[in-house]
Design an enzyme around this catalytic site. Structure first.
Site, mmCIF file in Angstrom:
data_model
loop_
_atom_site.group_PDB
_atom_site.id
_atom_site.type_symbol
_atom_site.label_atom_id
_atom_site.label_comp_id
_atom_site.label_asym_id
_atom_site.label_seq_id
_atom_site.Cartn_x
_atom_site.Cartn_y
_atom_site.Cartn_z
ATOM 1 N N LYS A 70 0.826 -1.207 0.000
ATOM 2 C CA LYS A 70 0.000 0.000 0.000
ATOM 3 C C LYS A 70 0.870 1.271 0.000
ATOM 4 O O LYS A 70 0.435 2.313 -0.475
ATOM 5 C CB LYS A 70 -0.929 0.023 1.212
ATOM 6 C CG LYS A 70 -1.837 -1.181 1.374
ATOM 7 C CD LYS A 70 -2.889 -1.267 0.287
ATOM 8 C CE LYS A 70 -3.993 -2.263 0.605
ATOM 9 N NZ LYS A 70 -3.531 -3.668 0.626
ATOM 10 N N ASP A 71 2.082 1.152 0.538
ATOM 11 C CA ASP A 71 2.981 2.315 0.551
ATOM 12 C C ASP A 71 3.312 2.799 -0.852
ATOM 13 O O ASP A 71 3.606 3.981 -1.043
ATOM 14 C CB ASP A 71 4.307 1.961 1.236
ATOM 15 C CG ASP A 71 4.148 1.742 2.735
ATOM 16 O OD1 ASP A 71 3.310 2.419 3.348
ATOM 17 O OD2 ASP A 71 4.867 0.881 3.275
#
Ligand SMILES: *Cc1c(COP(=O)(O)O)cnc(C)c1O
Length: 495
Positions: free
Chosen positions: A112-113
């Site tokens: 998700k980063d």
């Protein structure tokens, strides 16, 4: 060439990229989709000479066409910097003949980063471009990883606040600890009594509440979304598939224009949809292999053409994939319905009302790019064990689901094209499941003792994200019923 964004649910006038990013979701409840898929204006050989940030620019500029070069490059520079523990940003590790594309080297050690480190900058830039004066309130439901990545991305970003809802008993201990220790005066974390789908449904209802929106406007706030329905998350995710391809090319692991397969552990269908867009743009990808855990709605859908969420929700060791409503699938449905919003809306209404819809045979024909399968809990655990035993490489539970499904795919099809497996989380994020899979003797150890053991056996350094939460104080302890979510948001905003 300008790309505009249409809603998947009605023929409203299309909006610019920055407007789509600001809104998150269209007013009619639809998702924004690009009105055309752009093609590369650089060769793969040219892209192969570039850094991650440069490739990001070359891909994203094709979609975010109302951003200036300076704006977009500024966003990219702020996102893909030393928050990542490697300059490569997304390195590749080869094991058992497959290429694991490690998407977990960012601030919160999950994929998700990759998108959430840039979304806050895309969003604040979009706000400026559109002369928005309101404070932007990010509202997010998380199955574990989005929450922390969004919190890390938005913490103390001026002009924004962020509220994260997570299923109180549906995330790993490390995931929970990561979230409830989040710093930043503009952050708010709430556990709900319910599962991820309850959290996501609650958030969607708050988004769809026009009275609330009007009241917020009056008070100087407006909502936006950091969930993977935001086009500002989808577009950055296309980048790493392109980057992986050109890197394999540069390292002569593949030849010019050779096709690869891509394997993606899937939940909300965002990551694999990004791979699909990359393929549409002309990246030589053959099969998009969609891997599910025991919540195998997508596998059943690819087999039968019927999407049916009416089933028991299974809590698995890959919680970020414990999802029965894959929101981003709507973008694919819209596309295979011939970009017809009415047809898509009909199906989505059926999903909302009865929890099930069936696509036509004609639509099903357009799914041939995809292969779906799933891995049971037992298979997932065995894969972690077997891969570690034979190579010393330790993968997390989500990646293991993908790896298992890839084994099944090869077995079934004998297809030996090079394959990129999206490795979506660091094993340090799911230490207990991973270490138990490797040896039962770890069963009785404390969480952080396991972390140290994992470091020993995998010969990797403990990531900063984990070191930080060892001693961090809990700053958030709000818990609510799913019916109380809206009230919690209003409390936080003080309205
Ligand atoms: C979010 C997530 C997934 C699922 O990705 P989608 O884009 O929702 O399909 C898989 N693995 C991990 C570790 C995740 O955090």
């Amino acid at each position: 060439m300008e790309v505009l964004y249409n809603s998947t649910r009605s023929k409203q006038s299309p909006v610019k990229a920055s407007e789509a990013i600001l809104k998150g979701l269209s007013k009619d409840g639809g998702l924004f989709v690009p009105d055309k898929i752009p093609v590369f204006d650089k060769t793969f050989e040219e892209l192969a000479e570039m850094t991650y940030g440069q490739v990001a620019y070359e891909v994203m500029k094709l979609y975010l066409t109302d951003f200036t070069e300076e704006e977009l490059k500024g966003c990219i520079a702020k996102a893909y910097d030393s928050k990542f523990d490697t300059e490569e940003i997304a390195p590749i590790t080869e094991a058992q003949g497959a290429y694991y594309l490690e998407l977990f080297h960012g601030a919160t050690i999950a994929f998700k980063d990759m998108a959430l480190s840039i979304l806050p900058h895309l969003l604040t830039t979009s706000a400026k471009k559109n002369h928005v004066k309101n404070e932007i309130v990010i509202l997010t439901a998380t199955s574990g990883d989005t929450g922390k990545a969004a919190l890390a991305g938005f913490a103390d970003v001026e002009g924004t606040r962020i509220v994260v809802f997570y299923p109180k008993n549906g995330v790993s201990p490390i995931q929970e600890k990561q979230m409830v220790t989040q710093k930043g005066n503009n952050t708010y974390v709430v556990g709900i009594h319910g599962n991820f789908d309850d959290a996501q449904t609650g958030v969607k209802q708050i988004f769809g509440d026009s009275n609330l929106a009007a009241y917020m406007e009056e008070k100087g706030f407006q909502f936006s979304s950091a969930n993977s329905i935001n086009i500002g998350r989808l577009v950055p995710q296309i980048v790493y598939y392109v980057y992986a391809y050109v890197k394999l090319l540069k390292e002569e692991k593949i030849s010019s224009r050779e096709q690869i397969n891509v394997v993606v552990p899937t939940g909300n269908f965002g990551n694999i949809l990004a791979a699909f867009y990359a393929k549409q743009m002309g990246l030589p990808v053959d099969k998009l292999i969609c891997a599910s855990n025991e919540n195998k709605v997508l596998y059943d859908f690819f087999c039968s053409g019927t999407y049916d969420r009416n089933r028991d929700f299974v809590l698995t060791s890959s919680p970020s994939m414990d999802i029965l409503i894959s929101s981003n699938l709507e973008r694919l449905i819209y596309r295979i319905a011939g970009n017809d919003p009415d047809k898509n809306k009909e199906l989505m209404d059926a999903l909302n009302q009865g929890g099930v819809y069936t696509i036509t045979d004609e639509m099903k024909k357009h799914l041939s790019d995809f292969y779906g399968n799933y891995a049971s809990e037992k298979e997932t655990i065995e894969k972690i064990h077997e891969l570690y035993d034979s190579t010393g490489y330790v993968i997390d539970t989500h990646t293991a689901v993908a790896s298992c499904v890839y084994d099944k795919y090869k077995e079934e099809t004998k297809d030996v094209k090079p394959a990129v497996i999206a490795s979506t989380a660091s094993p340090y994020k799911f230490t207990r499941s991973v270490m138990n899979a490797i040896d039962h003797k770890y069963d009785t150890m404390e969480d952080f003792e396991l972390v140290d053991r994992l470091s020993e056996i995998s010969k990797t350094e403990v990531p900063k994200a984990i070191e930080e939460i060892r001693t961090a104080p809990v700053l958030h302890n709000h818990v609510c019923e799913k019916s109380e979510m809206k009230q919690m948001v209003m409390n936080f905003l003080g309205i």
